[in-house]
Design a protein around this motif. Sequence first.
Motif, PDB file in Angstrom:
ATOM      1  N   PHE A 228       0.863  -1.189   0.000  1.00  0.00           N
ATOM      2  CA  PHE A 228       0.000   0.000   0.000  1.00  0.00           C
ATOM      3  C   PHE A 228       0.891   1.228   0.000  1.00  0.00           C
ATOM      4  O   PHE A 228       1.943   1.218   0.660  1.00  0.00           O
ATOM      5  CB  PHE A 228      -0.845   0.076   1.276  1.00  0.00           C
ATOM      6  CG  PHE A 228      -1.891  -0.980   1.400  1.00  0.00           C
ATOM      7  CD1 PHE A 228      -3.070  -0.905   0.671  1.00  0.00           C
ATOM      8  CD2 PHE A 228      -1.718  -2.054   2.267  1.00  0.00           C
ATOM      9  CE1 PHE A 228      -4.056  -1.875   0.805  1.00  0.00           C
ATOM     10  CE2 PHE A 228      -2.692  -3.029   2.405  1.00  0.00           C
ATOM     11  CZ  PHE A 228      -3.859  -2.941   1.672  1.00  0.00           C
TER      12      PHE A 228
ATOM     13  N   ARG B  15       3.245   6.792   6.073  1.00  0.00           N
ATOM     14  CA  ARG B  15       4.262   5.775   6.343  1.00  0.00           C
ATOM     15  C   ARG B  15       5.060   5.350   5.094  1.00  0.00           C
ATOM     16  O   ARG B  15       5.936   4.503   5.174  1.00  0.00           O
ATOM     17  CB  ARG B  15       3.593   4.536   6.957  1.00  0.00           C
ATOM     18  CG  ARG B  15       2.976   4.815   8.320  1.00  0.00           C
ATOM     19  CD  ARG B  15       2.357   3.558   8.914  1.00  0.00           C
ATOM     20  NE  ARG B  15       1.185   3.114   8.169  1.00  0.00           N
ATOM     21  CZ  ARG B  15       0.578   1.951   8.365  1.00  0.00           C
ATOM     22  NH1 ARG B  15       1.021   1.108   9.265  1.00  0.00           N
ATOM     23  NH2 ARG B  15      -0.488   1.638   7.659  1.00  0.00           N
TER      24      ARG B  15
ATOM     25  N   ALA C 131       2.112  -5.088   3.137  1.00  0.00           N
ATOM     26  CA  ALA C 131       1.164  -5.724   4.063  1.00  0.00           C
ATOM     27  C   ALA C 131       1.239  -7.238   3.959  1.00  0.00           C
ATOM     28  O   ALA C 131       1.016  -7.954   4.935  1.00  0.00           O
ATOM     29  CB  ALA C 131      -0.256  -5.253   3.760  1.00  0.00           C
TER      30      ALA C 131
ATOM     31  N   ASN D 197      -2.284  -8.273  15.507  1.00  0.00           N
ATOM     32  CA  ASN D 197      -2.820  -7.126  14.754  1.00  0.00           C
ATOM     33  C   ASN D 197      -1.791  -6.639  13.751  1.00  0.00           C
ATOM     34  O   ASN D 197      -0.599  -6.559  14.069  1.00  0.00           O
ATOM     35  CB  ASN D 197      -3.155  -5.965  15.691  1.00  0.00           C
ATOM     36  CG  ASN D 197      -4.347  -6.277  16.562  1.00  0.00           C
ATOM     37  OD1 ASN D 197      -5.153  -7.144  16.233  1.00  0.00           O
ATOM     38  ND2 ASN D 197      -4.459  -5.574  17.669  1.00  0.00           N
ATOM     39  N   GLY D 198      -2.266  -6.328  12.552  1.00  0.00           N
ATOM     40  CA  GLY D 198      -1.377  -5.762  11.537  1.00  0.00           C
ATOM     41  C   GLY D 198      -0.515  -6.783  10.811  1.00  0.00           C
ATOM     42  O   GLY D 198       0.342  -6.420  10.006  1.00  0.00           O
ATOM     43  N   ALA D 199      -0.740  -8.091  11.062  1.00  0.00           N
ATOM     44  CA  ALA D 199       0.112  -9.129  10.454  1.00  0.00           C
ATOM     45  C   ALA D 199      -0.113  -9.263   8.950  1.00  0.00           C
ATOM     46  O   ALA D 199       0.752  -9.729   8.227  1.00  0.00           O
ATOM     47  CB  ALA D 199      -0.142 -10.467  11.131  1.00  0.00           C
ATOM     48  N   GLY D 200      -1.305  -8.902   8.493  1.00  0.00           N
ATOM     49  CA  GLY D 200      -1.614  -9.029   7.058  1.00  0.00           C
ATOM     50  C   GLY D 200      -2.753  -9.999   6.773  1.00  0.00           C
ATOM     51  O   GLY D 200      -3.048 -10.300   5.614  1.00  0.00           O
ATOM     52  N   LYS D 201      -3.426 -10.480   7.827  1.00  0.00           N
ATOM     53  CA  LYS D 201      -4.486 -11.487   7.656  1.00  0.00           C
ATOM     54  C   LYS D 201      -5.636 -10.942   6.815  1.00  0.00           C
ATOM     55  O   LYS D 201      -6.070 -11.548   5.843  1.00  0.00           O
ATOM     56  CB  LYS D 201      -5.020 -11.940   9.027  1.00  0.00           C
ATOM     57  CG  LYS D 201      -3.958 -12.422   9.984  1.00  0.00           C
ATOM     58  CD  LYS D 201      -4.521 -12.837  11.333  1.00  0.00           C
ATOM     59  CE  LYS D 201      -5.189 -11.750  12.161  1.00  0.00           C
ATOM     60  NZ  LYS D 201      -4.286 -10.695  12.650  1.00  0.00           N
ATOM     61  N   THR D 202      -6.147  -9.766   7.220  1.00  0.00           N
ATOM     62  CA  THR D 202      -7.300  -9.193   6.512  1.00  0.00           C
ATOM     63  C   THR D 202      -6.937  -8.880   5.067  1.00  0.00           C
ATOM     64  O   THR D 202      -7.724  -9.130   4.150  1.00  0.00           O
ATOM     65  CB  THR D 202      -7.772  -7.911   7.239  1.00  0.00           C
ATOM     66  OG1 THR D 202      -8.142  -8.291   8.557  1.00  0.00           O
ATOM     67  CG2 THR D 202      -8.963  -7.274   6.560  1.00  0.00           C
ATOM     68  N   THR D 203      -5.732  -8.359   4.871  1.00  0.00           N
ATOM     69  CA  THR D 203      -5.292  -8.035   3.507  1.00  0.00           C
ATOM     70  C   THR D 203      -5.319  -9.294   2.645  1.00  0.00           C
ATOM     71  O   THR D 203      -5.808  -9.280   1.509  1.00  0.00           O
ATOM     72  CB  THR D 203      -3.868  -7.435   3.552  1.00  0.00           C
ATOM     73  OG1 THR D 203      -3.903  -6.281   4.389  1.00  0.00           O
ATOM     74  CG2 THR D 203      -3.378  -7.061   2.178  1.00  0.00           C
TER      75      THR D 203
ATOM     76  N   GLU E 247     -11.755 -13.094  11.316  1.00  0.00           N
ATOM     77  CA  GLU E 247     -11.988 -12.925  12.750  1.00  0.00           C
ATOM     78  C   GLU E 247     -13.485 -12.957  13.099  1.00  0.00           C
ATOM     79  O   GLU E 247     -14.028 -11.984  13.631  1.00  0.00           O
ATOM     80  CB  GLU E 247     -11.337 -11.628  13.244  1.00  0.00           C
ATOM     81  CG  GLU E 247      -9.861 -11.589  12.889  1.00  0.00           C
ATOM     82  CD  GLU E 247      -9.005 -10.740  13.800  1.00  0.00           C
ATOM     83  OE1 GLU E 247      -9.502 -10.273  14.821  1.00  0.00           O
ATOM     84  OE2 GLU E 247      -7.812 -10.574  13.490  1.00  0.00           O
TER      85      GLU E 247
HETATM   86  N1  LIG Z   1      -5.711   0.511   2.869  1.00  0.00           N
HETATM   87  C1  LIG Z   1      -4.535   0.508   3.509  1.00  0.00           C
HETATM   88  N2  LIG Z   1      -3.643   1.521   3.347  1.00  0.00           N
HETATM   89  C2  LIG Z   1      -2.442   1.511   3.976  1.00  0.00           C
HETATM   90  N3  LIG Z   1      -2.042   0.512   4.789  1.00  0.00           N
HETATM   91  C3  LIG Z   1      -2.877  -0.508   4.997  1.00  0.00           C
HETATM   92  C4  LIG Z   1      -4.165  -0.577   4.368  1.00  0.00           C
HETATM   93  N4  LIG Z   1      -4.781  -1.743   4.760  1.00  0.00           N
HETATM   94  C5  LIG Z   1      -3.911  -2.360   5.595  1.00  0.00           C
HETATM   95  N5  LIG Z   1      -2.783  -1.637   5.726  1.00  0.00           N
HETATM   96  C6  LIG Z   1      -1.587  -1.983   6.536  1.00  0.00           C
HETATM   97  O1  LIG Z   1      -1.192  -3.310   6.178  1.00  0.00           O
HETATM   98  C7  LIG Z   1      -0.749  -4.025   7.321  1.00  0.00           C
HETATM   99  C8  LIG Z   1      -1.558  -5.306   7.466  1.00  0.00           C
HETATM  100  O2  LIG Z   1      -2.902  -4.958   7.837  1.00  0.00           O
HETATM  101  P1  LIG Z   1      -4.074  -6.028   7.968  1.00  0.00           P
HETATM  102  O3  LIG Z   1      -5.333  -5.286   8.254  1.00  0.00           O
HETATM  103  O4  LIG Z   1      -4.065  -6.936   6.811  1.00  0.00           O
HETATM  104  O5  LIG Z   1      -3.609  -6.851   9.260  1.00  0.00           O
HETATM  105  P2  LIG Z   1      -4.424  -7.901  10.137  1.00  0.00           P
HETATM  106  O6  LIG Z   1      -3.496  -9.051  10.370  1.00  0.00           O
HETATM  107  O7  LIG Z   1      -5.728  -8.210   9.533  1.00  0.00           O
HETATM  108  O8  LIG Z   1      -4.585  -7.146  11.503  1.00  0.00           O
HETATM  109  P3  LIG Z   1      -5.917  -6.834  12.387  1.00  0.00           P
HETATM  110  O9  LIG Z   1      -6.088  -8.043  13.232  1.00  0.00           O
HETATM  111  O10 LIG Z   1      -5.490  -5.632  13.150  1.00  0.00           O
HETATM  112  O11 LIG Z   1      -7.033  -6.576  11.429  1.00  0.00           O
HETATM  113  C9  LIG Z   1      -0.862  -3.068   8.494  1.00  0.00           C
HETATM  114  O12 LIG Z   1       0.383  -2.439   8.673  1.00  0.00           O
HETATM  115  C10 LIG Z   1      -1.900  -2.066   8.024  1.00  0.00           C
HETATM  116  O13 LIG Z   1      -1.715  -0.819   8.642  1.00  0.00           O
END
Ligand SMILES: Nc1ncnc2c1ncn2[C@@H]1O[C@H](COP(=O)(O)OP(=O)(O)OP(=O)(O)O)[C@@H](O)[C@H]1O
Length: 253
Positions: free
Chosen positions: A11, A16, A21, A41-47, A163
């Motif tokens: 991204f 930043r 991600a 949190n922030g590991a990249g799962k949702t992405t 989740e």
């Molecule tokens: N649209 C976006 N723009 C910029 N950065 C993003 C965007 N979406 C996610 N990120 C960044 O990508 C990284 C992974 O985020 P992601 O949401 O995939 O993590 P996650 O494992 O699902 O965490 P959580 O449990 O907090 O949802 C994080 O650093 C987040 O800040």
Amino acid sequence: MIHVEQLSKSFDDLRRGSIVALDSVSFDVEAGEIFGLLGPNGAGKTTCLRMLSTVLQPTGGVATVAGYDVMTQPQDVRTHIGFMSCNTGIYDRMTAWEMVEYFGRLYDIEENELQERLDRIFTTLQMNDIRDMLGSKMSTGMKQKVSIARTIIHDPPVLIFDEPTSGLDVLVARAVLKTIEALREEGKCIIFSTHIMREVEKLCDRVAVIYKGKILAIGSIPELEEQYHESDMEELFFNLIQEHEDQLAMKAP
Ligand SMILES: Nc1ncnc2c1ncn2[C@@H]1O[C@H](COP(=O)(O)OP(=O)(O)OP(=O)(O)O)[C@@H](O)[C@H]1O
């Protein structure tokens, strides 16, 4: 059923800079299997799950879902998946039945078939007592059941849960996990993200530990325990993260 190869997503973040991600992630998930993505949190799962459900486009690698490419055949992917996150919306002014029926109609399910499926799902998920309840009157647990019902109404072979128990009390969370288990018995291919170790231990056939966009370990729990000589999943998880941090620190200038 799900094939992911070297999948990446960056991204451009105004504050930043470029954020990686997800960084060259690869795995496969079969029918009748629950695959867990375990990470903080922030590991990249949702992405990762958003790319599998075609909400986001990858910046590298490939992913196919039910045989369809997420980049070139997004519409086919969408008809073959059900996607649910902890904030999947519920309409205040529709009853539980109307809401699930509405989503069934969006998928063009033939009317008799739709009514049969509604009956079956409402019975399986024990939702008959909330059939005529408006969204605005539902408890969080009831809403979560309706979300699951709308996720499975078109009988997709692949289910993606981001989740799904987040913010739920233990009783409702347990009911959601039981439902996911029952869907595996029906032969669904299920991918499921969580940061809760116990959920992985109870539910997942295989798990990928994900941290800072990378998969640090992948396998069944017995396989991971054997490979890393650690029978406590929580210890194993912390050790993997610590090891990764140490490697990053060594590479740092
Ligand atoms: N649209 C976006 N723009 C910029 N950065 C993003 C965007 N979406 C996610 N990120 C960044 O990508 C990284 C992974 O985020 P992601 O949401 O995939 O993590 P996650 O494992 O699902 O965490 P959580 O449990 O907090 O949802 C994080 O650093 C987040 O800040």
